[in-house]
Every structure is written in C-alpha cells, then in structure tokens.
Design a protein around this motif. Structure first.
Motif, PDB file in Angstrom:
ATOM      1  N   LEU A  34       0.944  -1.259  -0.340  1.00  0.00           N
ATOM      2  CA  LEU A  34      -0.022  -0.362   0.200  1.00  0.00           C
ATOM      3  C   LEU A  34       1.103   1.126   0.065  1.00  0.00           C
ATOM      4  O   LEU A  34       0.379   2.077  -0.629  1.00  0.00           O
ATOM      5  N   VAL A  35       1.907   1.239   0.887  1.00  0.00           N
ATOM      6  CA  VAL A  35       3.095   2.272   0.682  1.00  0.00           C
ATOM      7  C   VAL A  35       3.807   2.593  -0.034  1.00  0.00           C
ATOM      8  O   VAL A  35       3.550   3.517  -0.588  1.00  0.00           O
ATOM      9  N   VAL A  36       3.673   1.430  -1.258  1.00  0.00           N
ATOM     10  CA  VAL A  36       4.617   1.298  -2.578  1.00  0.00           C
ATOM     11  C   VAL A  36       4.108   1.656  -3.359  1.00  0.00           C
ATOM     12  O   VAL A  36       3.873   2.798  -3.890  1.00  0.00           O
ATOM     13  N   TYR A  37       2.815   1.237  -3.410  1.00  0.00           N
ATOM     14  CA  TYR A  37       2.073   1.316  -4.909  1.00  0.00           C
ATOM     15  C   TYR A  37       1.722   2.728  -4.811  1.00  0.00           C
ATOM     16  O   TYR A  37       0.727   3.426  -5.157  1.00  0.00           O
ATOM     17  N   GLY A  38       1.350   3.036  -3.304  1.00  0.00           N
ATOM     18  CA  GLY A  38       0.628   5.183  -2.980  1.00  0.00           C
ATOM     19  C   GLY A  38       1.388   6.003  -3.501  1.00  0.00           C
ATOM     20  O   GLY A  38       1.131   7.119  -3.294  1.00  0.00           O
ATOM     21  N   SER A  39       2.929   5.465  -3.165  1.00  0.00           N
ATOM     22  CA  SER A  39       3.250   6.605  -3.356  1.00  0.00           C
ATOM     23  C   SER A  39       3.749   6.719  -4.720  1.00  0.00           C
ATOM     24  O   SER A  39       4.599   7.622  -5.608  1.00  0.00           O
ATOM     25  N   LEU A  40       3.219   6.034  -5.686  1.00  0.00           N
ATOM     26  CA  LEU A  40       3.123   6.399  -7.190  1.00  0.00           C
ATOM     27  C   LEU A  40       2.449   7.560  -7.674  1.00  0.00           C
ATOM     28  O   LEU A  40       1.415   7.372  -7.138  1.00  0.00           O
ATOM     29  N   PRO A  41       3.067   7.851  -8.780  1.00  0.00           N
ATOM     30  CA  PRO A  41       1.723   9.487  -9.155  1.00  0.00           C
ATOM     31  C   PRO A  41       0.452   8.386  -9.511  1.00  0.00           C
ATOM     32  O   PRO A  41      -0.099   7.402 -10.141  1.00  0.00           O
ATOM     33  N   PRO A  42      -0.556   9.524  -8.924  1.00  0.00           N
ATOM     34  CA  PRO A  42      -2.086  10.053  -9.514  1.00  0.00           C
ATOM     35  C   PRO A  42      -2.317   9.238 -10.349  1.00  0.00           C
ATOM     36  O   PRO A  42      -3.056   8.389 -10.466  1.00  0.00           O
ATOM     37  N   THR A  43      -1.315   9.255 -11.728  1.00  0.00           N
ATOM     38  CA  THR A  43      -1.899   8.498 -12.459  1.00  0.00           C
ATOM     39  C   THR A  43      -2.239   7.177 -12.985  1.00  0.00           C
ATOM     40  O   THR A  43      -2.683   6.866 -13.775  1.00  0.00           O
ATOM     41  N   PHE A  44      -1.109   6.703 -12.354  1.00  0.00           N
ATOM     42  CA  PHE A  44      -1.135   5.543 -12.875  1.00  0.00           C
ATOM     43  C   PHE A  44      -1.429   4.646 -10.984  1.00  0.00           C
ATOM     44  O   PHE A  44      -2.350   3.685 -11.665  1.00  0.00           O
ATOM     45  N   SER A  45      -1.406   5.415  -9.897  1.00  0.00           N
ATOM     46  CA  SER A  45      -1.849   4.817  -8.767  1.00  0.00           C
ATOM     47  C   SER A  45      -3.640   4.692  -8.479  1.00  0.00           C
ATOM     48  O   SER A  45      -4.587   4.373  -7.318  1.00  0.00           O
ATOM     49  N   THR A  46      -4.237   5.928  -8.819  1.00  0.00           N
ATOM     50  CA  THR A  46      -5.189   6.035  -9.380  1.00  0.00           C
ATOM     51  C   THR A  46      -6.069   6.229  -7.803  1.00  0.00           C
ATOM     52  O   THR A  46      -5.725   6.974  -6.477  1.00  0.00           O
ATOM     53  N   THR A  47      -7.167   5.138  -7.134  1.00  0.00           N
ATOM     54  CA  THR A  47      -7.549   5.816  -6.085  1.00  0.00           C
ATOM     55  C   THR A  47      -6.315   5.338  -5.091  1.00  0.00           C
ATOM     56  O   THR A  47      -7.209   5.825  -4.047  1.00  0.00           O
ATOM     57  N   ALA A  48      -5.804   4.652  -5.105  1.00  0.00           N
ATOM     58  CA  ALA A  48      -5.008   4.189  -3.915  1.00  0.00           C
ATOM     59  C   ALA A  48      -3.988   5.241  -4.340  1.00  0.00           C
ATOM     60  O   ALA A  48      -3.291   5.241  -2.560  1.00  0.00           O
ATOM     61  N   TYR A  49      -3.711   6.361  -4.288  1.00  0.00           N
ATOM     62  CA  TYR A  49      -2.502   7.389  -3.966  1.00  0.00           C
ATOM     63  C   TYR A  49      -2.616   7.767  -2.787  1.00  0.00           C
ATOM     64  O   TYR A  49      -3.569   8.709  -2.025  1.00  0.00           O
ATOM     65  N   LYS A  50      -1.902   7.273  -2.129  1.00  0.00           N
ATOM     66  CA  LYS A  50      -1.654   7.795  -0.564  1.00  0.00           C
ATOM     67  C   LYS A  50      -2.252   7.514   0.272  1.00  0.00           C
ATOM     68  O   LYS A  50      -2.507   8.269   1.529  1.00  0.00           O
ATOM     69  N   VAL A  51      -2.792   6.678  -0.122  1.00  0.00           N
ATOM     70  CA  VAL A  51      -4.089   6.213   0.991  1.00  0.00           C
ATOM     71  C   VAL A  51      -3.969   5.861   2.011  1.00  0.00           C
ATOM     72  O   VAL A  51      -4.745   6.167   3.208  1.00  0.00           O
ATOM     73  N   LEU A  52      -3.051   4.729   2.281  1.00  0.00           N
ATOM     74  CA  LEU A  52      -2.146   4.760   3.951  1.00  0.00           C
ATOM     75  C   LEU A  52      -2.070   5.635   4.538  1.00  0.00           C
ATOM     76  O   LEU A  52      -2.615   6.222   5.378  1.00  0.00           O
TER      77      LEU A  52
END
Lengths: 331, 318
Positions: free
Chosen positions: B215-233
């Motif tokens: 969650l941390v790693v995926y959430g730190s990817l740019p929002p165009t890639f991680s869409t709804t998971a951006y910085k969620v945790l």
C-alpha cells in the motif's frame, strides 16, 4: 590438510569455515528431512477459556470507551429537500428544480442541543445517490485534470467531454454533476464565518488537480448537471470540485462543505439560508444538512462501540459455558 | 501392476531400475515402505485436503465481499477494491502461507505417526476431505465475508472517520475492507495449523506486512498510475484510529465462529490426531505391546476411536 605448528590462525579459519558449513548443512538437512525446530501448540481447554476471557476483558472496555466517545459527538441532521420546495410546486418538484427563472432560496432553523466546540464541520449528505456506479466513476480524465487542454484523449469522459464543438475542462460526468447548493449560517443576526478552505485532501489538491489548469467551456451544454465553476480560479483551488470528485463508497454519503471556527452554545438557534439548486428529485434522492463536532474517533457512530461490547460479552458468556460443560463432562 | 495401481511404489535394487522408472514413488529398501505410507502418506493426505479446503475458503471470503458491495453499487460492476489490490491478492498476500501449509505442515510428528498406524485410516476413510468438511469450509468463507462486509461498512459508514472531519470515501472503505480480509484469512491459517516453524511465522505475518508495504509503495506512485490508491494508507487511513479499531473488531469477529467450532470439537468430539496431540502434550506415553492389537492401557477415548475406525474398515470390506 597440512597442519603446521605456528599456523594456528589458519587452522582457526579453516575450523570456523567447516563449522559454518556443517551448521548450514545441518539446517539444510533439517529442512529436507522436515525436521525443523517447531512450536506445536495444542488447543487445550485452559487455552480456550483463557483466550475467550482475554477477548472479553479487552473488548468490553474498548467498546465502552468508543461508545462514550461517539455519544460525546454532537450532530445536527436536517433534511431539507422536501421542506424547501414552496407549497405550490410540491406537485411537480422536477420542473420546479429545473426552472432557472425561479430563485431557489430557502430558510431552515436549527436548534443546537448541547454546547458544540469548534471546529464544527458542515457536511451535505446525499442519500440514494450512487456515486459508486461503474459508468459514473469511469467518466473522468485524470490527465486532463492535471494538464488541462494539453491532454488530447478524453474519450473516457464521453458524452460530457465537449459541448458546442469545444472540449470541456474538467470533462466527465463526475464534474458535470457538481453539487451546487450553498449554505449561509446566521446566529442572532450575525453571520457565522464558514471556512471553506482546506476541506479537500491535501494529496488531491497538490497532486491530482493542476495548478495551471482552468475550467473551460464547463457546464455549457444543453443539459445542466450541477454547478458551474469560476474560470479564473485554477482547479487545484476549486475545493468543492475536488471534494465532489473524490467519489463516495456507498449510496448514502456525506461530503464536507466547510468549517465553523467558533463554539455554538446550547439552545442557540441557527438560521440557515440555503440555495436549493441541486436536482435530486428526478431519482428520489434525499438531501440533508449536517453539522457535527468531531472526536478522536471521528464522527458519531455507535455501531463500533456496540459491536465491541457485543463481541466481548459473548466471548465471556462462551467461556463460562465452555468451562461449565468442561467441568460437567469429564473425559 | 505399478501402472495400474492408484499408487505404485518401486524398490530400486540389484535387479535394476525398471520398477523405479514406472512407479509413482521409489524407495531404496523395502523397510522404507512403512515410513512412506504411515508418515508421508498421512502427512500428504492432510496437507492436500487442508490446502484445497483453505483455498476455497480464502477465495470465497474475498469474492463475496465484492459481491455484497455490488448490492450497494446498484450492481453496476464497480469493484470494491482497486484493480491492483485484487490482482495481487492470490499472488502476494495469501499464497505463501498456503504453500507453507502444503509443503511443511505436520499435525502429528513422524515418530508418533509410526507409533499409531491407525492414524493412516483417516486417509483411507477420507475423513479429512468429506463433503461436510468441504462445505463447512466454504460456508465459513461465506460467513466470514458477510461479517467482514457488514461490520466494516457499518463502522465506517458516512460519518467522519478522523479527528479532522474528513468523511469516508471509496478508497478508504476499500482499504479498510481489504485489510480485514487479508488479516482474517492469514490469521485463520494460523488458527488451523498446529505446527509452527520459522517458515510458517515468516510467511503468515510476512504476508500481512507485505500488504501494508505494498500500500505504501503503490500509493507513492504518481496518481495517474495509482488512481484511487494514491497515498491512501499514509495520508488517510494510518492516522485514523477508527480504521485500526475496525480492523481489530472485524478480524476477531470473523475468526470467532471457527475458533468456537474448533474449541468444542477438540474438547468434546476429538478426532484421532487431536487425541494423539493431547496425549503427547500430557506426556503420558503408554506402551503399546504390538502395532496390531489394541492395548488395554490406552485411554478410553482412544480405544473407542480405534474400535470405531476398525468397524468402519470392516464395513467397507464387506
């Protein structure tokens, strides 16, 4: 292997190497022979009773604390979409709401039940509104929100991607259906200041909505879906849009409208002057205005506390029943 | 004959490797057959049957939460979780404990398997993979999904979930439910097995930790890639005490029915391997004079169980 008298350090090194290798070989042997050191717990009655009792002892206090916190949050919920339609239009609400010539202002009176400490959060709650519908959620373009007219491919926003031949920024159904009721709060003939800044998530403001992107050709089509945007304010400052575009999880949801930074005393009467612009009548939706304080746990919801107390007390009952049965039926 | 049998065991020896080449298992000496059957046969049977039941359980738990969510999304097909969460479920967050179960699990040690050969009858009579067992695991999965979904959505409903007043949205509910699923499914594994090496501990707790790291790693990817998971945790969920309390409540409530069943089953209707484990724990090792006759020194319950198994065997042979 030649061992010379004075060469003890070499001997030690070799001996250490052999012992490391034999240790590794030993671990590998244990692994392949499935003989690794293992912990083999057995579920005995004492463990069972202890576990259930422990669960009860931990959960019931958590539940009581959570319940108490939830009760300390003061919430005022007022449904206004039915009252705010004048009597003569109650028969045909949809045509009333769609008529742009009628001024849709309305007044509500809220009574504060107990002293509410600042900051008091203002939300609008929509019911029976499926912001989590797949086609609705798909209808946005994140590239365009970041880069504006420079992004070419807005096919996911169709049919709300352009109007009158020109592209719309922001495109898509989510932006097009922007909520546009407004609220003004008056207490004893002085207006309460509502802070409408910082209501959206910081990561949304800074990274999902461009600072150089301005609304263009927005809400210009034949069908008006919701509010319009000021074309001189960049998207990253359009907090209402940012809050609205963060789609909700369930059909009944709340979104933050603003914050009142002063205390409200018990028995205060707050007059709310609102503009009832948004059309929820075509699909049987409901609109509610919510004023709420917040605790360390958030808003008002008794379910967590009740569930904790329920699970904790059932664990204790189960442990007592088990102990009784265990004692009565010796094996 | 080796090819025709259900399981053909060949012995490699002075007469050549022909038997070995056409057999399913090959051993070096005839006396190894006892160990192959009683120890590895029993272990394999238990591992495979448990692994299959558990696989159904964990996927039912995950899939049914998606199904209940659809009822609240007007059945439009919007998944409750971000796409990448769902893709990684069976690959990263729940696969390793099952592999550890399927490869390493031992309910009874090798020495005791050889000592109580009647344990092998559990496999012959298909006790661990009977229809009631399979359906029991599946209904455990459905029940877990119901508890997870309804407890999570009612606790994190539409109110603010943090002190700063932010209301719940799709991302937060998705993460809360998915975390509960991953925790519940992995802790269920920990409850079902009786054998913990460092491998089991590493895989089970490691899978749960991997979810948060992901969650941390995926959430730190740019929002165009991680869409709804951006910085969620990092931004939304971790500072929210309600999120953590909900996870604790949901996980414990989900595991409670199975734990209750297991508690009553091991105490009042123990299976043969439960009895052996209990006997090992109590340290009261009574001698069995021979492997074939029933010794009178065994505790009454073990005797009854053995007679029951023998009766079943006689019935099947008739």
């Amino acid at each position: 292997m030649e061992v010379e008298g004075g060469n003890t350090s070499a001997n030690d090194a070799v001996a250490r190497k052999i012992s490391i290798q034999s240790r590794r070989a030993k671990v590998f042997y244990q692994f392949t022979q499935q003989n690794l050191p293992a912990c083999k717990p057995v579920l005995t009655p004492s463990w069972i009773v202890t576990t259930f009792l422990l669960m009860g002892v931990i959960f019931i206090p958590i539940g009581l604390v959570t319940l108490r916190t939830s009760h300390s949050v003061i919430e005022i919920v007022e449904r206004y979409d039915t009252e705010c339609i004048p009597e003569k239009f109650r028969g045909n609400k949809v045509s009333y709401i769609k008529d742009s010539t009628i001024l849709k202002n309305c007044s509500l009176y809220l009574k504060v039940p107990k002293h509410m400490k600042a900051p008091i959060y203002i939300y609008y709650q929509l019911d029976n509104y499926y912001q989590n519908h797949r086609r609705y959620v798909k209808s946005r373009n994140d590239q365009q929100l970041l880069h504006g007219l420079k992004s070419n491919d807005t096919s996911s926003c169709q049919p709300e991607d352009s109007s009158n031949g020109l592209p719309s920024v922001p495109c898509g159904l989510i932006a097009w259906s922007l909520f546009n009721d407004t609220f003004k709060f008056i207490r004893e003939s002085s207006e309460l200041v509502v802070n409408r800044k910082n209501i959206a998530w910081k990561s949304d403001r800074n990274h999902k909505f461009g600072k150089q992107v301005y609304p263009f050709n927005f809400q210009n089509g034949t069908f008006i879906g919701g509010g319009s945007l000021d074309p001189s304010v960049p998207l990253s400052d359009q907090e209402d849009l940012i809050v609205w575009m963060r789609t909700a999880a369930l059909p009944s949801f709340r979104k933050m409208y603003g914050r009142i930074e002063e205390d409200l005393d018990a028995d205060d009467v707050i007059a709310v002057h609102l503009m009832n612009n948004y059309n929820t009548y075509s699909f049987g939706g409901k609109k509610k205005l919510v004023l709420s304080t917040s605790s360390w746990l958030g808003g008002k919801n008794d379910f967590l506390g009740v569930a904790y107390v329920f699970v904790g007390s059932s664990s204790i009952i189960i442990s007592l029943v088990f102990m009784l049965l265990h004692v009565k039926n010796p094996r | 004959m080796l090819q025709e049998a259900d399981i053909g065991v060949g012995i490699s020896g002075v007469e050549g490797m022909q038997a070995v080449m056409s057999s399913d298992y090959a051993i070096a000496q005839f006396r190894f057959l006892e160990r192959l059957l009683l120890v590895h046969g029993h272990w394999c049977y238990r591992r495979i049957s448990m692994m299959i039941c558990y696989f159904f359980y964990k996927n039912l738990t995950f899939g049914f939460t998606l199904f209940w969510y659809e009822a609240y999304a007007s059945f439009s097909g919007r998944p409750a979780y971000n796409d990448w969460y769902m893709s990684c479920y069976n690959v990263f967050f729940t696969s390793l404990p099952v592999i550890a179960l399927g490869v390493f699990d031992q309910d009874v040690s090798a020495r005791l398997c050889l000592k109580y050969p009647l344990l092998y009858q559990e496999g012959v009579q298909n006790i661990l993979f009977s229809w009631p067992r399979i359906l029991g695991w599946m209904s455990n999965g459905v029940l877990s999904a119901i508890i997870i979904f309804f407890f999570t959505t009612n606790s994190i409903f539409n109110q603010a979930f943090r002190k700063d007043g932010h209301a719940v949205d799709y991302e937060v509910l998705g993460v809360a439910m998915y975390s509960s699923v991953v925790w519940a499914v992995n802790c269920q594994m920990a409850l079902s097995i009786n054998y913990f090496t460092w491998i089991q501990h590493f895989f089970i707790w490691g899978s749960i930790a991997l979810w948060y790291i992901f969650l941390v790693v995926y959430g730190s990817l740019p929002p165009t890639f991680s869409t709804t998971a951006y910085k969620v945790l990092v931004e939304a969920c971790a500072p929210s005490i309600l999120y953590w309390l909900t996870t604790l409540l949901v996980v414990v409530s989900t595991l409670l029915p199975y734990f209750l069943y297991r508690a009553f089953q091991t105490r009042f209707r123990p299976m043969y391997h439960d009895l052996i484990q209990r006997q090992r724990l109590e340290g009261s090792e009574t001698e069995i004079s021979s492997q074939t006759e029933v010794s009178s020194e065994l505790p009454a319950q073990v005797e009854i169980k053995m007679q029951h198994l023998k009766a079943n065997l006689r019935q099947r042979n008739q």
